[in-house]
Scaffold this motif. Sequence first.
Motif, short mmCIF file in Angstrom:
data_model
loop_
_atom_site.label_atom_id
_atom_site.label_comp_id
_atom_site.label_asym_id
_atom_site.label_seq_id
_atom_site.Cartn_x
_atom_site.Cartn_y
_atom_site.Cartn_z
N GLN A 58 0.65 -1.39 0.02
CA GLN A 58 -0.07 0.16 -0.06
C GLN A 58 0.85 1.41 -0.02
N ALA A 59 2.12 1.15 -0.13
CA ALA A 59 3.07 2.33 0.28
C ALA A 59 3.05 2.99 -1.19
N TYR A 60 3.08 4.35 -1.12
CA TYR A 60 3.23 5.20 -2.48
C TYR A 60 4.15 6.34 -2.05
N ILE A 61 4.26 7.16 -3.01
CA ILE A 61 5.11 8.38 -2.69
C ILE A 61 4.10 9.70 -3.17
N SER A 62 3.82 10.74 -2.46
CA SER A 62 3.23 11.83 -2.45
C SER A 62 4.21 12.88 -2.64
N TYR A 63 3.73 14.02 -3.47
CA TYR A 63 4.59 15.10 -3.94
C TYR A 63 3.75 16.39 -3.67
N ARG A 64 4.31 17.54 -3.44
CA ARG A 64 3.97 18.64 -3.26
C ARG A 64 3.74 19.28 -4.72
N VAL A 65 2.67 19.69 -5.09
CA VAL A 65 2.61 20.41 -6.49
C VAL A 65 2.31 21.79 -6.16
N ILE A 66 3.28 22.92 -6.23
CA ILE A 66 3.09 24.17 -6.11
C ILE A 66 2.92 24.75 -7.56
N THR A 67 1.62 25.74 -7.63
CA THR A 67 1.43 26.60 -8.68
C THR A 67 1.26 28.10 -8.44
N LYS A 68 1.96 28.77 -9.09
CA LYS A 68 1.88 30.22 -9.20
C LYS A 68 1.55 30.83 -10.46
N THR A 69 0.46 31.57 -10.31
CA THR A 69 -0.31 32.29 -11.54
C THR A 69 -0.96 33.53 -11.47
N ASN A 70 -0.96 34.12 -12.27
CA ASN A 70 -1.72 35.50 -12.46
C ASN A 70 -3.23 35.36 -13.22
N LEU A 71 -3.48 34.08 -13.61
CA LEU A 71 -4.57 33.82 -14.64
C LEU A 71 -5.85 33.86 -13.53
N PRO A 72 -7.03 34.50 -14.09
CA PRO A 72 -8.07 34.89 -13.39
C PRO A 72 -8.89 33.58 -13.38
N GLU A 73 -8.95 32.36 -14.01
CA GLU A 73 -9.50 31.38 -13.63
C GLU A 73 -9.13 30.28 -12.80
N TYR A 74 -7.86 30.83 -11.99
CA TYR A 74 -7.28 30.04 -11.13
C TYR A 74 -7.90 30.50 -9.62
N GLN A 75 -7.67 30.02 -8.61
CA GLN A 75 -8.38 30.29 -7.17
C GLN A 75 -7.52 31.35 -6.91
N GLY A 76 -6.24 31.70 -7.04
CA GLY A 76 -5.49 32.79 -6.58
C GLY A 76 -3.96 32.62 -7.02
N PRO A 77 -3.08 33.59 -6.48
CA PRO A 77 -1.50 33.62 -7.03
C PRO A 77 -0.94 32.42 -6.63
N GLU A 78 -1.18 31.48 -5.57
CA GLU A 78 -0.29 30.37 -5.38
C GLU A 78 -1.43 29.48 -4.55
N SER B 94 -6.73 23.76 -20.36
CA SER B 94 -7.70 22.55 -19.91
C SER B 94 -8.34 22.66 -18.52
N GLU B 95 -9.41 22.43 -18.42
CA GLU B 95 -10.20 22.30 -17.09
C GLU B 95 -9.56 21.35 -16.16
N ASP B 96 -9.25 20.18 -16.94
CA ASP B 96 -8.74 19.14 -16.05
C ASP B 96 -7.20 19.27 -15.33
N LEU B 97 -6.47 20.24 -16.18
CA LEU B 97 -5.31 20.71 -15.88
C LEU B 97 -5.55 21.74 -14.68
N ARG B 98 -6.46 22.58 -14.50
CA ARG B 98 -6.84 23.48 -13.31
C ARG B 98 -7.52 22.72 -12.34
N THR B 99 -8.17 21.48 -12.52
CA THR B 99 -8.67 20.67 -11.32
C THR B 99 -7.36 20.03 -10.89
N PHE B 100 -6.53 19.36 -11.54
CA PHE B 100 -5.41 18.77 -11.10
C PHE B 100 -4.50 19.45 -10.20
N LEU B 101 -4.37 20.82 -10.58
CA LEU B 101 -3.26 21.88 -9.86
C LEU B 101 -4.15 22.60 -8.56
N GLN B 102 -5.66 22.32 -8.36
CA GLN B 102 -6.33 23.07 -7.47
C GLN B 102 -7.14 22.11 -6.21
#
Length: 401
Positions: free
Chosen positions: A39-59, A127-135
């Motif tokens: 059941q072991a797996y590796i998790s990662y921190r995915v950090i997004t920085k953007t000024n695009l209005p369709e994203y939830q915030g700058p980071e 892609s809407e799926d990219l925004r979902t993945f990042l947020q």
Amino acid sequence: MITTQRTVSGSSQSPRSPSSQPYLSVSVTDPVKLGNGVQAYISYRVITKTNLPEYQGPEKIVIRRYSDFVWLRDRLFEKYKGIFIPPLPEKSAVEKFRFSAEFIEMRRQGLDIFVNRIASHHELQQSEDLRTFLQADEETMERLRSQETGIFKKKPADLMQIFKDVQSKVSDVVLGKEKPVEESNPEYEKLKHYIFELENHLAEAQKHAYRLVKRHRELGQSLSDFGKAVKLLGACEGNSLGKAFSELGTKSETLSAKLQKEAHQLLMNFEEPLKDYVRAVQSIKATIAERANAFRRQCELAETIKLKEINLNKLTLMRSDKVGEAEIEYNELKAESEEATRTFEMIVRLMNEEIVRFQEQKTVDMGIAFHEFAKGQARLANGIAIAWRSLLPKLEGGSSS
């Protein structure tokens, strides 16, 4: 066009004046092992920085695992026909290597390159799926991953029907009842030939790069073992010769560390980029298969329409009461055929654009990889030469005494 600023490793950074233009910067960091056993797996921190209005915030910082990246890749492949979807780094088939520090770092680097290729692609970055993945939060991603999609999520009865259909088509081809419909286009044939040749040459280059890495590591280990043995020999002597042997052993161990370090650099900056492009070519082949399917679908519908038109004309001449029903069926099929033609033409257009983009990016990436290789080999050779040269006076002095 959304801009990203790429580094040699493939990661992205925001421009110095991020407010001046739209930007999207993504980094995959901090791999952490979670769970135990199978059941072991590796998790990662995915950090997004953007000024695009369709994203939830700058980071935005989210936690993702490998299967989340697989979900994103599969969604994009399903929706963006004709576009070369970036490949994912492979999973380790060998359990003992799955959680080694080196493999985890290679996986992290590969995932970072994967998501930044998407973020910098003029179509995929929308892609809407990219925004979902990042947020999206982890619970949402888990729910999305578990949704029933794809052939392997179908019910057993559905799978049986699929296998029967495939078996029937294969039998028809073998018995000569049906010939596979293939696109006859010289430029397309040239493209396919190029891709298959490229895959073979890249795979061969990657195989020899792997051998170079292995050779560096083996030589490094041999120098380490030799250094230990010579130091013990020097301790037995106890005179100037013993001191010279001891220094020879120490220098051998130092060079061993240099070789091991260079082997790691060679793996990350040369072998892995080659392996990544082998996977990229396989992704292109998947798009070629989609184009072939779209072409066959278009041809099949065109043939079916001819038959339906003949039947409709026949019913019209007979003044049959089934004319209305046949007309509706014919028009629906015609609309479906027109849509299939548009889909095929769109795939052709996008593939033509994508192959140009792919070749331009490959030229840059391969140039960097081979430059890093040559620079690393020159650095290593120079370091080894300096190390041995500095030892010569001491060895000569020890032998003369």
